[in-house]
Write an enzyme that holds these catalytic residues in place. Structure first.
Site, PDB file in Angstrom:
ATOM      1  N   GLU A 250      40.897 -44.318 -26.833  1.00 25.83           N
ATOM      2  CA  GLU A 250      40.226 -45.460 -27.255  1.00 25.83           C
ATOM      3  C   GLU A 250      40.912 -46.598 -28.124  1.00 25.83           C
ATOM      4  OE1 GLU A 250      36.282 -42.665 -26.599  1.00 25.83           O
ATOM      5  OE2 GLU A 250      37.107 -43.061 -28.770  1.00 25.83           O
TER       6      GLU A 250
ATOM      7  N   GLN B  95      29.525 -37.099 -18.792  1.00 25.81           N
ATOM      8  CA  GLN B  95      30.665 -36.623 -19.828  1.00 25.81           C
ATOM      9  C   GLN B  95      30.625 -35.642 -20.678  1.00 25.81           C
ATOM     10  OE1 GLN B  95      30.973 -41.614 -20.354  1.00 25.81           O
ATOM     11  NE2 GLN B  95      32.305 -40.582 -21.732  1.00 25.81           N
TER      12      GLN B  95
ATOM     13  N   ARG C 167      34.247 -46.905 -24.803  1.00 27.19           N
ATOM     14  CA  ARG C 167      35.366 -46.818 -24.822  1.00 27.19           C
ATOM     15  C   ARG C 167      35.826 -46.784 -26.718  1.00 27.19           C
ATOM     16  NH1 ARG C 167      40.106 -47.568 -20.962  1.00 27.19           N
ATOM     17  NH2 ARG C 167      41.747 -46.263 -21.747  1.00 27.19           N
ATOM     18  N   CYS C 168      35.158 -46.009 -27.323  1.00 24.78           N
ATOM     19  CA  CYS C 168      35.386 -45.983 -28.871  1.00 24.78           C
ATOM     20  C   CYS C 168      34.497 -44.823 -29.434  1.00 24.78           C
ATOM     21  CB  CYS C 168      34.846 -47.380 -29.660  1.00 24.78           C
ATOM     22  SG  CYS C 168      33.318 -47.334 -30.207  1.00 24.78           S
TER      23      CYS C 168
END
Ligand code: FES
Ligand code: FES
Lengths: 809, 164
Positions: A763, A240, A387-388
């Site tokens: 997110e 990522q 996802r945050c």
């Protein structure tokens, strides 16, 4: 010219710029099976590496015998810590300032830990080799509970104590105990204690935000190829943050950075799992150097769930104080954070507990204090932002539960309690008690819109009736109304306070306009499904007046892309999106000079209009961007260099603060514990909307991951440190059958400091969704005395809640 | 290592013949031996459906089929469904209705959906959700996948009607 009769609207439409639900350019290859994911990469002579892993959660290693493994047909090498030690690679630095064993150095600290790396001709030979490696373990006492760990004499990490056994300072200051990692504080302890002790009403709650895992459909993996002739290392992988990986690989391997090329090919979802650096990457690189051949390593699903990148695992204790009529006066939060055997959290360096200090949420809370203690246990390392954005999910869950608990204490409607405590529109930019400066918001408008859309009062009336019916024995189903209002903090971040391993968290974009009026733009981020190739072209189209369809977006190759910190924490749009707009503006500035020259007027006498520069007051005199692009390459313009290119490195002045209002309506069968989601309404405000179709898709996906976490997904351990949820049989991933249809809605409050006003959205639905689902479950049981029960609310736990409340008669 | 078996199969219309250990899994055969990398690996335990192919007319998860079991079979993967110039209606619909994000589940999803629509050309939303429950997607939340499949069904039915 046909162009002249085209309306302005048509010209705007042709660009497919900001606000257009442009179809995705990525989809052609994915729908035809032509994606190129890391496991699709094949190189001549490529070998396959895989790990011998520890069956024990805590054990000393007394011997490793690889002789039999080396005799297995197809096995070429077996690496152990002994082989890595001379290279200084048996341990590696983590993103959190700790160190992590690459291969077990004398002991193991969690089940599944990497012990040896078998390199073979293919996967089957590697599996046979793994079977043949003999490891002798001597079991040690196992600590899976952080509170016990903090009291235990057992020293988990010998490198945390000095010769006398006293704890040494860690990366974030003194340790309170040998198994303690750090204490991190924000806010004003004394004032908060005072406010709470003097308050009219105080509500308290303990909550455990369980350990879970991002579990993208594609696991982590890489292919390392050391070209000994040219001295160049190429590393493909599920990264990522490819540039950060390049720098880390250079720092730990000693290979000069220009000799390393990191490539992130298509990535099959990330959700935070693919931010960190894992032993598999290091071992593949070493194995490629040792064997002189490319080496591939791909996790299987068990490896993935057991070893790379857990999320959450926060034990939170909260106190919230208010006046009798519900005005919140203070908030206190203590967290015991279980980090596992190594502190490998992926947070900006100065934030060992991420942005947990956003835990005052969307409310105007004058005084607050937060304290986080990080603790070692015999569990896998990780602590990623699933996802945050760096523990925001934990923070929002905490405050949205505290609000509910306070509403119960006050005997007040939770929607009303939120309303009277929201930060008001005119208070922005708003500095919260724990330090963040919220950029913009209009919470009341969003809340009213949401409550109206679902007919909140009607729902409460229906719920009251349902309770009557339940008590009268007419139904066995309760109804829960879950509310949540969240403020996210995304787009890390300003270089002045955000870095990872010393690398400032700016991002970048480089644009080249081709002579015929098309373009390529390269960014420092990397898409994992967000559709960057589609949306970044839209930002550019609006900025430079060339159609999005004529703009190629490229990411993920460190040899060609400008340096950037990658994609996670919803930072792509806030940071790289801003860089894209700024680079586009540089192009436009030069284009303006070229246009003025071509039109034989002064620079100030032309202005930009959609896809062209026009002479002010004479719209029939213009040069299109296409014409200007050609001129940039074929005309000798005095004082202007040929070509049309620009690069921008964008250091954001602040984070962005997307927000949203969610409502979930749920029916719960008290006898089976099965929740049925009847309705889910999600209003998101992510500032300027780039591509509504993609935003909606992100919301659907984030909500579904929220549903998973709230209603069943967890990484659970037994007392021996065995992972109980190591396959998709036990680890809950919702299917189409369990997932409802979502209603999406929006308001638009642009970010005042972002060039196009966008805030990021990937997110939000996860961050806001988890407390919403959880609140729905808890709300159903509220009339029967429930104050708080911990997630995940799987069928058994819901049934148990009903049972404990005496609802089974 | 076991004794190798002589295997024959037809994959996307092409005859293949090779020697393989019987323990070799079909997904490995497709991806590594035949270079058909559309079907993906997400779990290797039959849960996720990323590896879904059509084997002798049935949707199967190629990660849990031994190549020995697939001897003599006919297999279709995502690569065999359409061509760049003549896409399968499902391939068109997934793009049109944003039925994918990272794309990792997509080949298995679409391959499964072709069978679903063969079995039931006019499925209700419930039937789609049930019929697709063996295929996990981590990105989309399924709403747009359901929409894509519905749209493709309508498209295919209209085309059929027009042809009749
Ligand atoms: S890889 Fe075959 S079902 Fe998951
Ligand atoms: S699109 Fe990513 S798993 Fe389905």
């Amino acid at each position: 010219m046909k162009d002249e009769v085209e309306s302005r609207e048509d010209r705007v439409g042709k660009l497919k710029g900001l606000g257009c639900s442009r179809k995705r350019v990525e989809d052609a290859r994915f729908t035809q099976g032509k994606g190129n994911y890391v496991d699709d990469i094949k190189l001549d002579g490529m070998l396959f590496g895989d790990f011998v892993r520890s069956p024990y959660a805590h054990a000393r290693i007394t011997g490793i015998n690889i002789d039999a493994a080396l005799k297995v047909p197809g096995v070429l090498a077996v690496l152990t810590a002994k082989d890595l030690e001379p290279l200084g690679l048996h341990w590696m630095p983590t993103l959190a300032g700790d160190r992590q064993m690459v291969l077990a150095d004398g002991k193991v600290l969690f089940q599944g830990q990497e012990v040896a790396f078998v390199v073979a001709e293919d996967r089957y030979a590697a599996a046979d080799g793994i079977e043949a490696v003999e490891v002798e373990y001597e079991e040690l006492p196992v600590l899976v509970n952080p509170f016990e760990s903090l009291k235990s004499d057992v020293v988990l990490r010998e490198d945390t104590v000095d010769e006398d056994g006293a704890p040494k300072d860690g990366a974030h200051g003194p340790r309170k105990h040998h198994n303690h990692i750090f204490t991190w504080e924000a806010g004003d302890r004394d004032t908060t204690e005072q406010v709470i002790s003097e308050a009219e009403v105080v509500a308290e709650s303990d909550m455990y935000y369980h350990r879970t895992h991002p579990c993208p459909l594609e696991t982590c993996g890489c292919v390392a190829s050391m070209d000994k002739v040219n001295g160049k290392l190429t590393l493909w992988g599920t990264f990522q943050a490819p540039h950060a990986i390049r720098t880390v690989v250079s720092l730990i391997s000693g290979i000069e950075e220009h000799n390393i090329r990191v490539i992130s090919p298509d990535i099959g979802g990330g959700f935070g799992n693919k931010v960190g650096a894992y032993p598999g990457y290091v071992c593949s690189v070493v194995a490629s150097i040792v064997t002189g051949k490319p080496v591939k390593w791909i996790e299987d699903r068990m490896d993935n769930l057991m070893t790379t990148a857990f999320a959450r695992d926060y034990h939170m204790t909260g106190r919230i104080s208010a006046t009798k009529d519900g005005k919140i006066t203070g908030l206190h939060c203590h967290v015991t954070a279980d980090h596992g055997g190594f502190d490998a959290c992926a947070d900006p360096t100065k934030f060992p507990a991420g942005f947990m200090n956003i835990c005052t949420g969307s409310y105007d809370i004058p005084t607050a204090f937060l304290e986080v203690d990080g603790v070692y246990t015999n569990k896998a390392p990780g602590g990623v932002s699933y996802r945050c954005s760096f523990r925001v999910t934990e923070a929002v869950y905490f405050i949205e539960r505290m609000i509910e608990v306070l509403a119960i204490k006050l005997n007040m409607d939770a929607a009303e309690l939120r309303r009277i405590n929201f930060i008001r529109k005119e208070q922005f930019p708003y500095t919260a008690a724990l330090g963040w400066e919220y950029d913009s918001g209009d919470y009341h408008t969003a809340w009213e819109k949401a409550l109206k859309a679902v007919d909140y009062e009607g729902l409460r009336a229906e719920q009251a009736q349902r309770i009557e019916d339940f008590k009268a024995g007419k139904t066995r189903k309760l109804m829960g109304i879950g509310l949540s209002f969240f403020t996210e903090i995304v787009g890390a971040g300003p270089v002045k306070n955000c870095d990872i391993l010393g690398l400032g968290m700016f991002d970048s974009c480089e644009i080249r306009i081709h002579p015929t009026g098309s373009a390529i733009a390269r960014l420092g981020t990397i898409s994992q499904g967000q559709g960057h190739a589609t949306t970044f072209a839209q930002i550019l189209a609006s900025e430079i007046g060339l159609p999005a369809d004529s703009i190629t977006i490229e990411e993920g190759d460190t040899d060609t892309a400008p340096y950037g910190l990658g994609t996670y924490g919803s930072r792509s749009t806030p940071v790289a999106g801003a860089a894209t707009a700024m680079a586009g503006r540089k192009i436009r500035a030069k284009a303006q000079m070229i246009a003025a020259y071509l039109l034989e007027v002064h620079d100030d006498d032309v202005e930009f209009d959609v896809d062209r520069f026009v002479v002010k007051g004479a719209p029939e005199r213009f040069k299109t961007m296409k014409e200007i692009a050609f001129a940039a390459y074929n005309q000798a313009i005095p004082g202007i260099e040929p070509g049309l290119e620009a690069v921008s490195y964008y250091d954001p002045p602040n984070m962005t603060y997307p927000f949203g209002a969610y409502v979930c309506v749920m029916d719960i069968d008290v006898d089976t514990g099965v929740p049925e989601i009847r309705r889910f309404y999600a209003l998101d405000d992510c500032g300027t909307r780039i591509n509504p179709m993609i935003i909606e898709g992100q919301v659907h996906g984030g909500l579904t991951e929220a549903l998973a976490v709230a209603l069943g997904q967890e990484i659970a351990y037994d007392d021996m440190g065995n992972v109980k949820t190591g396959t998709l049989m036990d680890f809950f991933l919702p299917t189409a059958w369990e997932v409802p249809n979502y209603e999406t809605d929006h308001t638009v409050t642009p970010s005042p400091h972002h060039p196009i006003g966008a805030k990021g959205v990937g997110e939000s639905p996860h961050v806001g969704g988890v407390p919403c689902f959880s609140n729905a479950v808890q709300d159903a049981f509220r009339p029967f005395g429930n104050v708080h029960t911990n997630m995940p609310h799987d069928h058994w736990r819901i049934w148990k809640t009903a049972h404990d409340l005496g609802l089974h008669g | 290592m076991g004794k190798k078996m002589h295997i024959q199969m037809t994959v996307n219309g092409k005859a293949e013949e090779f020697l393989a250990e019987p323990r070799e899994l079909l997904i490995y055969t497709l991806r590594e031996r035949l270079n058909i990398t559309g079907p993906h690996i997400g779990c290797e335990t039959s849960h996720c459906g990323a590896c879904t192919v059509t084997l002798n007319g049935k949707s199967v998860k190629a990660c849990t089929v031994f190549v020995a079991q697939a001897d003599g079979s006919e297999i279709t993967t995502i690569e065999g469904l359409g061509t760049p110039d003549a896409l399968h209606p499902l391939q068109v619909a997934f793009k049109e209705h944003h039925g994918l994000q990272c794309g990792y589940c997509t080949p298995g999803m679409i391959t499964r959906a072709t069978k679903l629509l063969e079995e039931n050309p006019n499925p209700t939303e419930e039937e789609i959700r049930f019929g697709m429950a063996g295929n996990i997607c981590r990105c989309t939340g399924y709403q747009n996948i359901v929409k894509s499949i519905k749209a493709a069904a309508a498209e295919m039915n209209a085309a059929k009607e027009a042809a009749e």
